[in-house]
Motif scaffolding. Structure first.
Motif, PDB file in Angstrom:
ATOM      1  N   GLY A   1     -14.797   5.278   3.544  1.00  0.00           N
ATOM      2  CA  GLY A   1     -14.269   5.885   2.335  1.00  0.00           C
ATOM      3  C   GLY A   1     -15.208   5.751   1.162  1.00  0.00           C
ATOM      4  O   GLY A   1     -16.427   5.939   1.290  1.00  0.00           O
ATOM      5  N   PHE A   2     -14.688   5.375   0.000  1.00  0.00           N
ATOM      6  CA  PHE A   2     -15.500   5.329  -1.204  1.00  0.00           C
ATOM      7  C   PHE A   2     -16.505   4.169  -1.195  1.00  0.00           C
ATOM      8  O   PHE A   2     -17.365   4.092  -2.073  1.00  0.00           O
ATOM      9  N   ARG A   3     -16.428   3.289  -0.206  1.00  0.00           N
ATOM     10  CA  ARG A   3     -17.415   2.207  -0.082  1.00  0.00           C
ATOM     11  C   ARG A   3     -18.503   2.531   0.949  1.00  0.00           C
ATOM     12  O   ARG A   3     -19.321   1.663   1.275  1.00  0.00           O
ATOM     13  N   SER A   4     -18.552   3.736   1.447  1.00  0.00           N
ATOM     14  CA  SER A   4     -19.551   4.096   2.455  1.00  0.00           C
ATOM     15  C   SER A   4     -20.953   4.128   1.851  1.00  0.00           C
ATOM     16  O   SER A   4     -21.171   4.787   0.835  1.00  0.00           O
ATOM     17  N   PRO A   5     -21.914   3.441   2.452  1.00  0.00           N
ATOM     18  CA  PRO A   5     -23.288   3.535   1.962  1.00  0.00           C
ATOM     19  C   PRO A   5     -23.917   4.870   2.350  1.00  0.00           C
ATOM     20  O   PRO A   5     -23.681   5.384   3.444  1.00  0.00           O
ATOM     21  N   THR A   6     -24.733   5.406   1.456  1.00  0.00           N
ATOM     22  CA  THR A   6     -25.444   6.648   1.750  1.00  0.00           C
ATOM     23  C   THR A   6     -26.819   6.360   2.346  1.00  0.00           C
ATOM     24  O   THR A   6     -27.641   7.269   2.466  1.00  0.00           O
ATOM     25  N   VAL A   7     -27.060   5.124   2.719  1.00  0.00           N
ATOM     26  CA  VAL A   7     -28.357   4.695   3.249  1.00  0.00           C
ATOM     27  C   VAL A   7     -28.147   3.862   4.500  1.00  0.00           C
ATOM     28  O   VAL A   7     -27.057   3.338   4.735  1.00  0.00           O
ATOM     29  N   VAL A   8     -29.203   3.741   5.290  1.00  0.00           N
ATOM     30  CA  VAL A   8     -29.189   2.781   6.391  1.00  0.00           C
ATOM     31  C   VAL A   8     -29.490   1.408   5.799  1.00  0.00           C
ATOM     32  O   VAL A   8     -30.259   1.290   4.841  1.00  0.00           O
TER      33      VAL A   8
ATOM     34  N   ARG B   1      -0.150   5.843   7.879  1.00  0.00           N
ATOM     35  CA  ARG B   1       1.123   6.561   7.962  1.00  0.00           C
ATOM     36  C   ARG B   1       1.951   6.417   6.690  1.00  0.00           C
ATOM     37  O   ARG B   1       3.010   7.050   6.564  1.00  0.00           O
ATOM     38  N   ASN B   2       1.490   5.585   5.753  1.00  0.00           N
ATOM     39  CA  ASN B   2       2.316   5.265   4.589  1.00  0.00           C
ATOM     40  C   ASN B   2       1.620   5.465   3.245  1.00  0.00           C
ATOM     41  O   ASN B   2       2.226   5.237   2.195  1.00  0.00           O
ATOM     42  N   ASN B   3       0.373   5.879   3.262  1.00  0.00           N
ATOM     43  CA  ASN B   3      -0.376   6.084   2.029  1.00  0.00           C
ATOM     44  C   ASN B   3      -1.295   7.282   2.171  1.00  0.00           C
ATOM     45  O   ASN B   3      -1.833   7.545   3.245  1.00  0.00           O
ATOM     46  N   LEU B   4      -1.488   7.987   1.076  1.00  0.00           N
ATOM     47  CA  LEU B   4      -2.487   9.045   1.017  1.00  0.00           C
ATOM     48  C   LEU B   4      -3.800   8.452   0.544  1.00  0.00           C
ATOM     49  O   LEU B   4      -3.860   7.824  -0.521  1.00  0.00           O
ATOM     50  N   VAL B   5      -4.844   8.625   1.343  1.00  0.00           N
ATOM     51  CA  VAL B   5      -6.168   8.110   1.012  1.00  0.00           C
ATOM     52  C   VAL B   5      -7.179   9.228   1.235  1.00  0.00           C
ATOM     53  O   VAL B   5      -7.282   9.753   2.350  1.00  0.00           O
ATOM     54  N   VAL B   6      -7.915   9.593   0.193  1.00  0.00           N
ATOM     55  CA  VAL B   6      -8.947  10.629   0.316  1.00  0.00           C
ATOM     56  C   VAL B   6     -10.112  10.259  -0.598  1.00  0.00           C
ATOM     57  O   VAL B   6      -9.905   9.784  -1.721  1.00  0.00           O
TER      58      VAL B   6
ATOM     59  N   PRO C   1      -4.861  13.194   5.158  1.00  0.00           N
ATOM     60  CA  PRO C   1      -3.765  14.145   4.943  1.00  0.00           C
ATOM     61  C   PRO C   1      -3.153  14.661   6.227  1.00  0.00           C
ATOM     62  O   PRO C   1      -1.934  14.814   6.325  1.00  0.00           O
ATOM     63  N   LYS C   2      -3.974  14.927   7.238  1.00  0.00           N
ATOM     64  CA  LYS C   2      -3.429  15.511   8.464  1.00  0.00           C
ATOM     65  C   LYS C   2      -2.500  14.543   9.193  1.00  0.00           C
ATOM     66  O   LYS C   2      -1.539  14.957   9.837  1.00  0.00           O
ATOM     67  N   ILE C   3      -2.760  13.236   9.078  1.00  0.00           N
ATOM     68  CA  ILE C   3      -1.869  12.249   9.678  1.00  0.00           C
ATOM     69  C   ILE C   3      -0.511  12.290   8.990  1.00  0.00           C
ATOM     70  O   ILE C   3       0.544  12.245   9.638  1.00  0.00           O
TER      71      ILE C   3
ATOM     72  N   ARG D   1      -5.937   7.430  -4.148  1.00  0.00           N
ATOM     73  CA  ARG D   1      -5.016   6.574  -3.391  1.00  0.00           C
ATOM     74  C   ARG D   1      -3.611   6.820  -3.947  1.00  0.00           C
ATOM     75  O   ARG D   1      -3.284   6.340  -5.027  1.00  0.00           O
ATOM     76  N   ASN D   2      -2.841   7.632  -3.235  1.00  0.00           N
ATOM     77  CA  ASN D   2      -1.491   7.991  -3.661  1.00  0.00           C
ATOM     78  C   ASN D   2      -1.523   8.647  -5.043  1.00  0.00           C
ATOM     79  O   ASN D   2      -2.053   9.734  -5.191  1.00  0.00           O
ATOM     80  N   THR D   3      -1.008   7.978  -6.061  1.00  0.00           N
ATOM     81  CA  THR D   3      -0.949   8.586  -7.404  1.00  0.00           C
ATOM     82  C   THR D   3      -2.199   8.333  -8.223  1.00  0.00           C
ATOM     83  O   THR D   3      -2.389   8.957  -9.270  1.00  0.00           O
ATOM     84  N   ASP D   4      -3.049   7.412  -7.795  1.00  0.00           N
ATOM     85  CA  ASP D   4      -4.189   6.983  -8.604  1.00  0.00           C
ATOM     86  C   ASP D   4      -5.468   7.695  -8.177  1.00  0.00           C
ATOM     87  O   ASP D   4      -5.860   7.624  -7.005  1.00  0.00           O
ATOM     88  N   TYR D   5      -6.109   8.333  -9.133  1.00  0.00           N
ATOM     89  CA  TYR D   5      -7.327   9.085  -8.862  1.00  0.00           C
ATOM     90  C   TYR D   5      -8.472   8.517  -9.699  1.00  0.00           C
ATOM     91  O   TYR D   5      -8.358   8.393 -10.920  1.00  0.00           O
ATOM     92  N   PHE D   6      -9.561   8.182  -9.016  1.00  0.00           N
ATOM     93  CA  PHE D   6     -10.700   7.545  -9.666  1.00  0.00           C
ATOM     94  C   PHE D   6     -11.937   8.449  -9.570  1.00  0.00           C
ATOM     95  O   PHE D   6     -12.186   9.054  -8.520  1.00  0.00           O
TER      96      PHE D   6
END
Length: 278
Positions: free
Chosen positions: A129-136, A207-212, A44-46, A224-229
């Motif tokens: 992002g949403f593919r980040s592992p929570t483990v080593v 610079r062209n998409n919202l990703v959170v 968002p800050k970008i 991702r922009n309009t789509d929320y999962f």
């Protein structure tokens, strides 16, 4: 605010309610999961025209103090510095987010940490992002490592002669190559170049998409922009965001980011509503 690395690490761990010392692989995985449940990944800050400094103090202020979300150059730099401060042998590496594509076609705009522990090498990555592992994840191990929601991860050689590896996870019962990296250590200036390209490239994704995204106890939230999962272990819920109030509620209460109403309205108008209309 001027704080040294020791104080940053202490404050960071305090915000995660981690009071015990970090000594084992299990401790690091506990840390990674807490990190992903507390600090959002995103840009968002970008989209609001802010810069992305990646010195440790700036990252600490952005992620920990202000909770403005960040991407790999921030999340993985912070994790790297914390592990190093705790006495672990770690190295820092540029990587590619390949998304099942051929690595040579993808720029090196990702950052990962390699951990050396008891004679073995492990990947630590809290910045995908949403593919980040929570483990080593043990590098080269053919047995999968179970992460959040039971997702299976491996780090496997793509080109053993060149020490190139891919982080692979199972999606819809199929292997998915998310990132690729080698074992050549990089210096801070390398990350500065990749980071500058990411947030300043007018044609780039950031610079062209919202990703959170952010993790919950039994769910992964991903926008991702309009789509929320809402991704659960056994199913995924998807909604299309059309209303500002719905967007603000999701950003503040589920994605755990700290932006003013005016800032969120600006992002909504330009990158959610605009995408929906076009």
């Amino acid at each position: 605010m001027n704080v040294d690395t020791e104080q940053i690490v202490k404050n960071y761990l305090d915000t995660l309610n981690i009071n015990q010392d970090i000594k084992s692989l299990e401790d690091i995985s506990t840390l990674a999961k807490a990190h992903l449940q507390t600090y959002a990944f995103g840009n968002p800050k970008i989209l609001l025209g802010e810069s992305v400094p990646i010195d440790l103090e700036s990252i600490y202020n952005n992620l920990v103090v202000n909770k403005r979300a960040g991407y790999c150059f921030e999340h993985n730099k912070l994790m790297y510095e914390v592990l190093k401060a705790k006495g672990f042998e770690v190295t820092q590496h540029l990587a590619r987010v390949v998304n099942n594509q051929s690595p040579p076609t993808i720029p090196m705009t990702h950052r990962v940490t390699v951990l050396y522990y008891q004679g073995e090498q492990y990947l630590v990555d809290v910045g995908v992002g949403f593919r980040s592992p929570t483990v080593v994840i043990k590098i080269g191990d053919t047995e999968p490592t179970l992460s959040h929601l039971g997702i299976e991860y491996n780090v496997l050689p793509v080109d053993a002669d060149k020490n190139v590896y891919t982080m692979q996870l199972m999606e819809k019962n199929e292997p998915y190559n998310a990132t690729a990296f080698d074992l050549i250590e990089n210096i801070d200036a390398d990350f500065e170049v990749g980071n500058f390209y990411c947030y300043m490239n007018p044609e780039g994704i950031w610079r062209n998409n919202l990703v959170v995204s952010c993790y919950g106890e039994d769910v992964i939230y991903s926008l991702r922009n309009t789509d929320y999962f809402k991704i659960y272990a056994d199913h995924t819920e998807q909604v299309t965001i059309t209303k500002l109030e719905h967007f603000i509620d999701i950003m503040q209460n589920e994605l755990n980011v700290n932006y003013s109403r005016d800032e969120l309205a600006q992002v909504f108008e330009s990158y959610v509503q605009h995408k929906a209309e076009h």
